[in-house]
Design a protein around this motif. Structure first.
Motif, PDB file in Angstrom:
ATOM      1  N   ALA A 117      13.689 -24.250  -9.990  1.00  0.00           N
ATOM      2  CA  ALA A 117      12.706 -23.172  -9.877  1.00  0.00           C
ATOM      3  C   ALA A 117      11.389 -23.695  -9.300  1.00  0.00           C
ATOM      4  N   ALA A 118      10.994 -24.896  -9.748  1.00  0.00           N
ATOM      5  CA  ALA A 118       9.753 -25.496  -9.248  1.00  0.00           C
ATOM      6  C   ALA A 118       9.875 -25.840  -7.767  1.00  0.00           C
ATOM      7  N   TRP A 119      11.023 -26.433  -7.393  1.00  0.00           N
ATOM      8  CA  TRP A 119      11.260 -26.749  -5.974  1.00  0.00           C
ATOM      9  C   TRP A 119      11.220 -25.471  -5.138  1.00  0.00           C
ATOM     10  N   GLY A 120      11.832 -24.411  -5.643  1.00  0.00           N
ATOM     11  CA  GLY A 120      11.840 -23.148  -4.910  1.00  0.00           C
ATOM     12  C   GLY A 120      10.456 -22.567  -4.748  1.00  0.00           C
ATOM     13  N   GLU A 121       9.654 -22.627  -5.803  1.00  0.00           N
ATOM     14  CA  GLU A 121       8.303 -22.085  -5.734  1.00  0.00           C
ATOM     15  C   GLU A 121       7.455 -22.823  -4.707  1.00  0.00           C
ATOM     16  N   VAL A 122       7.487 -24.154  -4.758  1.00  0.00           N
ATOM     17  CA  VAL A 122       6.687 -24.953  -3.826  1.00  0.00           C
ATOM     18  C   VAL A 122       7.187 -24.789  -2.403  1.00  0.00           C
ATOM     19  N   THR A 123       8.498 -24.779  -2.211  1.00  0.00           N
ATOM     20  CA  THR A 123       9.073 -24.662  -0.874  1.00  0.00           C
ATOM     21  C   THR A 123       8.770 -23.302  -0.254  1.00  0.00           C
ATOM     22  N   GLU A 124       8.995 -22.245  -1.036  1.00  0.00           N
ATOM     23  CA  GLU A 124       8.750 -20.893  -0.507  1.00  0.00           C
ATOM     24  C   GLU A 124       7.291 -20.707  -0.127  1.00  0.00           C
ATOM     25  N   ARG A 125       6.387 -21.172  -0.969  1.00  0.00           N
ATOM     26  CA  ARG A 125       4.962 -21.030  -0.675  1.00  0.00           C
ATOM     27  C   ARG A 125       4.571 -21.829   0.559  1.00  0.00           C
ATOM     28  N   SER A 126       5.093 -23.036   0.685  1.00  0.00           N
ATOM     29  CA  SER A 126       4.719 -23.909   1.790  1.00  0.00           C
ATOM     30  C   SER A 126       5.152 -23.332   3.134  1.00  0.00           C
ATOM     31  N   TYR A 127       6.405 -22.911   3.231  1.00  0.00           N
ATOM     32  CA  TYR A 127       6.905 -22.397   4.502  1.00  0.00           C
ATOM     33  C   TYR A 127       6.337 -21.018   4.822  1.00  0.00           C
ATOM     34  N   LYS A 128       5.993 -20.260   3.821  1.00  0.00           N
ATOM     35  CA  LYS A 128       5.375 -18.952   4.044  1.00  0.00           C
ATOM     36  C   LYS A 128       3.986 -19.105   4.651  1.00  0.00           C
ATOM     37  N   ARG A 129       3.257 -20.140   4.212  1.00  0.00           N
ATOM     38  CA  ARG A 129       1.890 -20.346   4.673  1.00  0.00           C
ATOM     39  C   ARG A 129       1.827 -20.697   6.162  1.00  0.00           C
ATOM     40  N   MET A 130       2.908 -21.209   6.723  1.00  0.00           N
ATOM     41  CA  MET A 130       2.880 -21.694   8.097  1.00  0.00           C
ATOM     42  C   MET A 130       2.664 -20.606   9.135  1.00  0.00           C
ATOM     43  N   VAL A 131       2.933 -19.360   8.774  1.00  0.00           N
ATOM     44  CA  VAL A 131       2.771 -18.273   9.742  1.00  0.00           C
ATOM     45  C   VAL A 131       1.727 -17.254   9.282  1.00  0.00           C
ATOM     46  N   ALA A 132       0.913 -17.615   8.311  1.00  0.00           N
ATOM     47  CA  ALA A 132      -0.105 -16.695   7.798  1.00  0.00           C
ATOM     48  C   ALA A 132      -1.490 -17.227   8.140  1.00  0.00           C
ATOM     49  N   ALA A 190     -10.008 -21.317  12.393  1.00  0.00           N
ATOM     50  CA  ALA A 190     -11.412 -21.616  12.122  1.00  0.00           C
ATOM     51  C   ALA A 190     -11.693 -21.701  10.630  1.00  0.00           C
ATOM     52  N   THR A 191     -10.818 -21.130   9.804  1.00  0.00           N
ATOM     53  CA  THR A 191     -11.009 -21.187   8.353  1.00  0.00           C
ATOM     54  C   THR A 191     -10.962 -22.622   7.825  1.00  0.00           C
ATOM     55  N   LEU A 192     -10.548 -23.566   8.665  1.00  0.00           N
ATOM     56  CA  LEU A 192     -10.612 -24.978   8.280  1.00  0.00           C
ATOM     57  C   LEU A 192     -12.057 -25.363   7.932  1.00  0.00           C
ATOM     58  N   ASN A 230      -2.633 -26.758  -3.852  1.00  0.00           N
ATOM     59  CA  ASN A 230      -2.479 -25.478  -3.173  1.00  0.00           C
ATOM     60  C   ASN A 230      -3.689 -25.148  -2.304  1.00  0.00           C
ATOM     61  N   ARG A 231      -4.877 -25.486  -2.772  1.00  0.00           N
ATOM     62  CA  ARG A 231      -6.072 -25.219  -1.973  1.00  0.00           C
ATOM     63  C   ARG A 231      -6.012 -25.980  -0.654  1.00  0.00           C
ATOM     64  N   PHE A 232      -5.570 -27.227  -0.715  1.00  0.00           N
ATOM     65  CA  PHE A 232      -5.521 -28.040   0.499  1.00  0.00           C
ATOM     66  C   PHE A 232      -4.390 -27.599   1.424  1.00  0.00           C
ATOM     67  N   TYR A 233      -3.186 -27.493   0.889  1.00  0.00           N
ATOM     68  CA  TYR A 233      -2.031 -27.223   1.749  1.00  0.00           C
ATOM     69  C   TYR A 233      -1.936 -25.769   2.205  1.00  0.00           C
ATOM     70  N   ASP A 234      -2.540 -24.843   1.474  1.00  0.00           N
ATOM     71  CA  ASP A 234      -2.579 -23.466   1.978  1.00  0.00           C
ATOM     72  C   ASP A 234      -3.317 -23.418   3.307  1.00  0.00           C
ATOM     73  N   GLU A 235      -4.309 -24.275   3.474  1.00  0.00           N
ATOM     74  CA  GLU A 235      -5.055 -24.343   4.735  1.00  0.00           C
ATOM     75  C   GLU A 235      -4.374 -25.268   5.734  1.00  0.00           C
ATOM     76  N   TYR A 236      -3.933 -26.413   5.264  1.00  0.00           N
ATOM     77  CA  TYR A 236      -3.365 -27.435   6.141  1.00  0.00           C
ATOM     78  C   TYR A 236      -2.076 -26.963   6.808  1.00  0.00           C
ATOM     79  N   LEU A 237      -1.266 -26.208   6.090  1.00  0.00           N
ATOM     80  CA  LEU A 237       0.020 -25.762   6.620  1.00  0.00           C
ATOM     81  C   LEU A 237      -0.104 -24.519   7.494  1.00  0.00           C
ATOM     82  N   ALA A 238      -1.244 -23.846   7.458  1.00  0.00           N
ATOM     83  CA  ALA A 238      -1.441 -22.641   8.268  1.00  0.00           C
ATOM     84  C   ALA A 238      -1.845 -23.058   9.677  1.00  0.00           C
TER      85      ALA A 238
END
Length: 420
Positions: A45-60, A118-120, A291-299
């Motif tokens: 469940a933890a792997w799924g949560e982190v994976t889903e969030r990470s790949y979702k952020r890449m196109v947002a 630019a949100t970086l 999450n704060r870092f990778y939500d931005e880094y992966l976008a």
């Protein structure tokens, strides 16, 4: 078509991993499984949560998330984001602090177009809002721009910056962060020749590749090593049918992200392993540091092919700005035309992207500017990110930049109390 197929294949892989993450989380969280506690299910469940969030952020595209700011009156004031100029490849936006008297300091942040939005610079904006009217260049994702909008290369980028400076008037103070430093320097010089009254008051260049060969790094070594033909063949793809920019040639954000991650693969791998364990143990939160870092880094966002290729060919290989040979719209720009705009250079001692010396080279090009209008600062122990958004920026560099602006912009001191 093969490059369009490659683009769609990358998006398919991203979408599949997002789906796998969501599916794993849903399966492992099935209520009946709670009757038989199993660490493996918790980990799934933890792997799924982190994976889903990470790949979702890449196109947002991340939200600015700046809702209010505390001003000198001790009150929290609502902040709204307003478009001042709308253009196909990027907008000029203003962070309007409601209910506050307009600040005399007017700052234009020129954000990099290097794979992230630019949100970086979100934390940079937040740190400046109490003390200035803040504007920023909000570059658009190339995949969302129809082919009918035409091309966008480094000359167009320079012309956009000139237009934004004209819009804000001669009282503006410009801060260019990383990639745009050489182009903003050229834009200022071009204005100095064509429209002297439209020049900004001050120009601050932070960690930019004015002369990439001054201090070689992995980035500059790559630029010198790869051929343009090889780069175009391997890095450039056409946007697939999913987006409005279908058919546009781009350097895809997902491909850029792969390069970013590979530079520090071990560190990123460990960060995600640790985060999965924190989620499994119930120690993670929605806005924790990971999450704060990778939500931005992966976008990430796509760059137009012509912008990416012309940057490598003309800034890194040809050294056009470093040699004072940059041409905009058929006109050779002379950096020496800058004679009254105060210029400050900021570098980080441990910057492994634009190493110390690369940005400092700008001062040698300013042959027409008096020495008293030139300044530089080397931040001890600071890396690339730290000089514009980290602790070094907040505690040391930001106050120095504001002092530099105040000393050279001729703004009445009564309006210039710096928030601490």
């Amino acid at each position: 078509m093969r490059f369009m197929a490659t683009y769609d294949l990358m998006e398919t892989m991203r979408n599949t991993n997002q789906w796998l993450g969501a599916s794993a989380q849903a399966f492992a969280s099935y209520p009946a499984f709670a009757m038989v506690p199993n660490p493996a299910l918790q980990w799934m469940a933890a792997w799924g949560e982190v994976t889903e969030r990470s790949y979702k952020r890449m196109v947002a595209k991340p939200d600015w998330g700046i809702h209010s700011v505390t001003c000198a009156d001790g009150r929290d004031h609502i902040v709204t984001v307003e478009k001042v100029v709308e253009r196909p490849f990027g907008d000029l936006i203003h962070f309007n602090v409601q209910g506050r008297e307009e600040k005399l300091r007017k700052i234009l942040l020129v954000a990099p177009m290097s794979g992230h939005y630019a949100t970086l610079l979100r934390s940079t904006v937040q740190s400046l809002l109490p003390d200035a009217e803040v504007y920023i260049t909000d570059w658009h994702n190339a995949r969302d721009i129809p082919v009918s909008a035409g091309k966008f290369d480094i000359e167009d980028y320079t012309l956009y910056c000139m237009d934004f400076m004209r819009e804000l008037g001669p009282e503006v103070n410009v801060i260019a962060v990383c990639q745009p430093a050489p182009l903003v320097l050229a834009a200022t010089a071009h204005l100095a020749e064509l429209e002297p009254e439209a020049q900004p008051r001050t120009l601050t260049l932070i960690g930019g590749p004015i002369d990439p060969d001054a201090t070689p790094t992995d980035v500059t070594d790559f630029g010198n090593r790869v051929t343009m033909g090889h780069l175009e063949e391997t890095a450039i793809q056409r946007v697939g049918f999913k987006y409005a920019g279908v058919g546009r040639r781009v350097y895809p954000g997902l491909l850029q992200l792969t390069s970013f991650m590979s530079m520090n693969a071990e560190r990123h791998s460990q960060a995600f392993t640790d985060q999965i364990m924190r989620v499994a143990q119930g120690k993670a939160t929605d806005h924790d540091p990971h999450n704060r870092f990778y939500d931005e880094y992966l976008a990430v966002m796509d760059m137009t092919a012509e912008f990416y290729l012309s940057t490598v060919e003309r800034i890194f290989k040809g050294l056009e700005v470093a040699k004072n040979e940059f041409v905009v719209d058929g006109h050779k720009v002379d950096i020496g035309n800058i004679t009254r705009v105060a210029v400050k250079v900021v570098e980080g001692e441990n910057d492994d992207i634009s190493a110390p010396g690369q940005c400092l080279a700008a001062l040698d090009l300013l042959t027409g500017l008096p020495d008293e209008k030139k300044a530089s600062h080397l931040e001890p122990g600071a890396g690339h990110y730290g000089i514009f958004a980290g602790k070094s920026w907040r505690n040391n560099i930001r106050p120095l930049v504001l002092d530099f602006i105040d000393a050279n912009a001729g703004t009445p001191k009564a309006q210039l109390k710096v928030a601490t």
